[in-house]
Design a protein around this motif. Structure first.
Motif: not given
Length: 75
Positions: A40-44, A46, A60
């Motif tokens: 989630l933090r690295t936006r892999q 959403a 997602e």
């Protein structure tokens, strides 16, 4: 007596999106809490935030899995 066609659920904007919790994503991916939050933090992966709650739209998660499978197949 007449036969009726089966009723199929409507798909589109009026269909509510299934939102998953972090523990649900952990279970589906068989990953720990830290690993899911890293995604989630690295936006892999959403997500949306509702107050203090983090929710991941089911589509997602499906897209994330599909992308990872495509990357593995290309390697």
């Amino acid at each position: 007596m007449t036969a009726h066609a089966p009723v199929t659920p409507r798909q589109g904007p009026s269909t509510p999106e299934e939102l998953l919790t972090v523990p649900q994503v952990m279970e589906r991916l068989q990953l720990g809490r830290t690993a899911v939050y890293d995604l989630l933090r690295t936006r892999q992966l959403a997500s949306i935030t509702l107050g203090r709650a983090r929710r991941i739209p089911a589509h997602e998660l499906t897209d994330f899995i599909r992308t990872r499978l495509d990357q593995e197949a290309a390697a």
